[in-house]
Scaffold this motif. Structure first.
Motif, PDB file in Angstrom:
ATOM      1  N   GLY A 203      -1.923   9.182  -2.363  1.00  0.00           N
ATOM      2  CA  GLY A 203      -2.759   8.630  -1.301  1.00  0.00           C
ATOM      3  C   GLY A 203      -4.225   8.576  -1.668  1.00  0.00           C
ATOM      4  O   GLY A 203      -4.951   7.675  -1.249  1.00  0.00           O
ATOM      5  N   ILE A 204      -4.686   9.548  -2.472  1.00  0.00           N
ATOM      6  CA  ILE A 204      -6.095   9.569  -2.877  1.00  0.00           C
ATOM      7  C   ILE A 204      -6.423   8.341  -3.734  1.00  0.00           C
ATOM      8  O   ILE A 204      -7.484   7.733  -3.574  1.00  0.00           O
ATOM      9  CB  ILE A 204      -6.411  10.870  -3.660  1.00  0.00           C
ATOM     10  N   THR A 205      -5.524   7.964  -4.606  1.00  0.00           N
ATOM     11  CA  THR A 205      -5.745   6.798  -5.470  1.00  0.00           C
ATOM     12  C   THR A 205      -5.865   5.527  -4.639  1.00  0.00           C
ATOM     13  O   THR A 205      -6.756   4.693  -4.880  1.00  0.00           O
ATOM     14  CB  THR A 205      -4.594   6.649  -6.482  1.00  0.00           C
ATOM     15  N   VAL A 206      -5.001   5.362  -3.649  1.00  0.00           N
ATOM     16  CA  VAL A 206      -5.056   4.181  -2.781  1.00  0.00           C
ATOM     17  C   VAL A 206      -6.361   4.176  -1.995  1.00  0.00           C
ATOM     18  O   VAL A 206      -7.023   3.139  -1.869  1.00  0.00           O
ATOM     19  CB  VAL A 206      -3.838   4.129  -1.839  1.00  0.00           C
ATOM     20  N   PHE A 207      -6.761   5.343  -1.495  1.00  0.00           N
ATOM     21  CA  PHE A 207      -8.016   5.436  -0.753  1.00  0.00           C
ATOM     22  C   PHE A 207      -9.194   5.048  -1.643  1.00  0.00           C
ATOM     23  O   PHE A 207     -10.080   4.308  -1.221  1.00  0.00           O
ATOM     24  CB  PHE A 207      -8.205   6.850  -0.195  1.00  0.00           C
ATOM     25  N   LEU A 208      -9.215   5.541  -2.877  1.00  0.00           N
ATOM     26  CA  LEU A 208     -10.302   5.210  -3.802  1.00  0.00           C
ATOM     27  C   LEU A 208     -10.300   3.723  -4.167  1.00  0.00           C
ATOM     28  O   LEU A 208     -11.369   3.112  -4.298  1.00  0.00           O
ATOM     29  CB  LEU A 208     -10.214   6.079  -5.061  1.00  0.00           C
TER      30      LEU A 208
ATOM     31  N   LEU B 195       0.823  -1.211   0.000  1.00  0.00           N
ATOM     32  CA  LEU B 195       0.000   0.000   0.000  1.00  0.00           C
ATOM     33  C   LEU B 195       0.858   1.263   0.000  1.00  0.00           C
ATOM     34  O   LEU B 195       0.546   2.233  -0.700  1.00  0.00           O
ATOM     35  CB  LEU B 195      -0.946   0.004   1.205  1.00  0.00           C
ATOM     36  N   THR B 196       1.947   1.268   0.763  1.00  0.00           N
ATOM     37  CA  THR B 196       2.816   2.457   0.777  1.00  0.00           C
ATOM     38  C   THR B 196       3.534   2.627  -0.552  1.00  0.00           C
ATOM     39  O   THR B 196       3.743   3.763  -1.001  1.00  0.00           O
ATOM     40  CB  THR B 196       3.837   2.386   1.924  1.00  0.00           C
TER      41      THR B 196
ATOM     42  N   LEU C 253      -9.240   1.243  -2.220  1.00  0.00           N
ATOM     43  CA  LEU C 253      -9.737   0.524  -1.043  1.00  0.00           C
ATOM     44  C   LEU C 253     -11.237   0.721  -0.875  1.00  0.00           C
ATOM     45  O   LEU C 253     -11.962  -0.214  -0.501  1.00  0.00           O
ATOM     46  CB  LEU C 253      -8.988   0.973   0.210  1.00  0.00           C
ATOM     47  N   LEU C 254     -11.730   1.922  -1.147  1.00  0.00           N
ATOM     48  CA  LEU C 254     -13.164   2.189  -1.053  1.00  0.00           C
ATOM     49  C   LEU C 254     -13.937   1.399  -2.109  1.00  0.00           C
ATOM     50  O   LEU C 254     -14.983   0.812  -1.809  1.00  0.00           O
ATOM     51  CB  LEU C 254     -13.428   3.689  -1.209  1.00  0.00           C
TER      52      LEU C 254
ATOM     53  N   ALA D 176       0.927   4.011  -2.917  1.00  0.00           N
ATOM     54  CA  ALA D 176       0.638   5.400  -2.528  1.00  0.00           C
ATOM     55  C   ALA D 176       1.784   6.317  -2.939  1.00  0.00           C
ATOM     56  O   ALA D 176       1.553   7.459  -3.358  1.00  0.00           O
ATOM     57  CB  ALA D 176       0.398   5.490  -1.024  1.00  0.00           C
TER      58      ALA D 176
ATOM     59  N   PRO E 258      -9.026  -4.385   3.975  1.00  0.00           N
ATOM     60  CA  PRO E 258      -8.125  -3.418   3.332  1.00  0.00           C
ATOM     61  C   PRO E 258      -6.794  -4.058   2.956  1.00  0.00           C
ATOM     62  O   PRO E 258      -6.147  -4.696   3.785  1.00  0.00           O
ATOM     63  CB  PRO E 258      -7.911  -2.341   4.392  1.00  0.00           C
TER      64      PRO E 258
END
Length: 190
Positions: free
Chosen positions: A47-52, A38-39, A54-55, A42, A107
């Motif tokens: 970070g926004i791409t990883v958050f999206l 994940l890091t 995961l969502l 990211a 996640p």
């Protein structure tokens, strides 16, 4: 006086299975790998791409679980209306779909990849057949032909693997009351 081996004061601990020995190490390695991946993603995309990602995986996983649950409930209703037991035609597929959805909801990118892999029908069929063969083989080994044999073995063997031998003595009912035994009981001998 007995002439056998002395009884150990500490019963031997049963041996842990390999799965229980290495499972915590495997879970820790999986968590470290998930966090590292994940890091890395990211750092490359933001970070926004990883958050999206995961969502999206969370939403997809919940939809898959809901669909598999609905299909399993529908199969159960149809079987009950026919007056029979539910057929095993897609029971394993629904379970593997639910597992895939659960892996998507956890996640992490590796769990997402495994969850997506479980949603592919040929993979579901192959894993379902493998699981069915494994369960059948383990049941045959455990029962050794009869279910009563498994219960008999469970009664005779202690958890440390020793067999406890003894006999049952039934008291005949009598009119006179018995006196309780006085003092410590004598030791059991072989």
């Amino acid at each position: 006086m007995t002439t056998g081996a002395p009884t150990p004061t500490h019963p031997a601990r049963p041996r842990r299975s390999r799965l229980l020995t290495y499972l915590p190490l495997g879970v820790a390695a999986w968590l470290v790998l998930e966090i590292w991946l994940l890091t890395m993603v990211a750092g490359a995309t933001g970070g926004i791409t990883v958050f999206l990602l995961l969502l999206a995986a969370l939403v997809l996983g919940s939809v898959v679980i809901k669909q598999a649950g609905r299909r399993a409930f529908q199969n159960l209703n149809e079987a009950l209306q026919r007056g029979g037991a539910p057929s095993g035609s897609n029971g394993g597929g629904n379970g593997l779909m639910m597992l895939g959805g659960l892996l998507l909801m956890i996640p992490g990118l590796i769990s997402d990849a495994l969850g997506l892999l479980l949603l592919i029908p040929p993979v579901q069929q192959a894993l379902g057949r493998y699981a069915e063969r494994t369960v059948d083989r383990k049941l045959r080994e455990a029962t050794q032909g009869t279910l009563g044999g498994a219960f008999q073995q469970a009664r005779m063997h202690r958890p440390d693997g020793k067999v406890v031998q003894g006999e049952v003595i039934r008291d005949e009912p009598s009119d006179e009351p018995r006196d309780p035994p006085q003092g410590p009981r004598p030791p059991l001998t072989h």
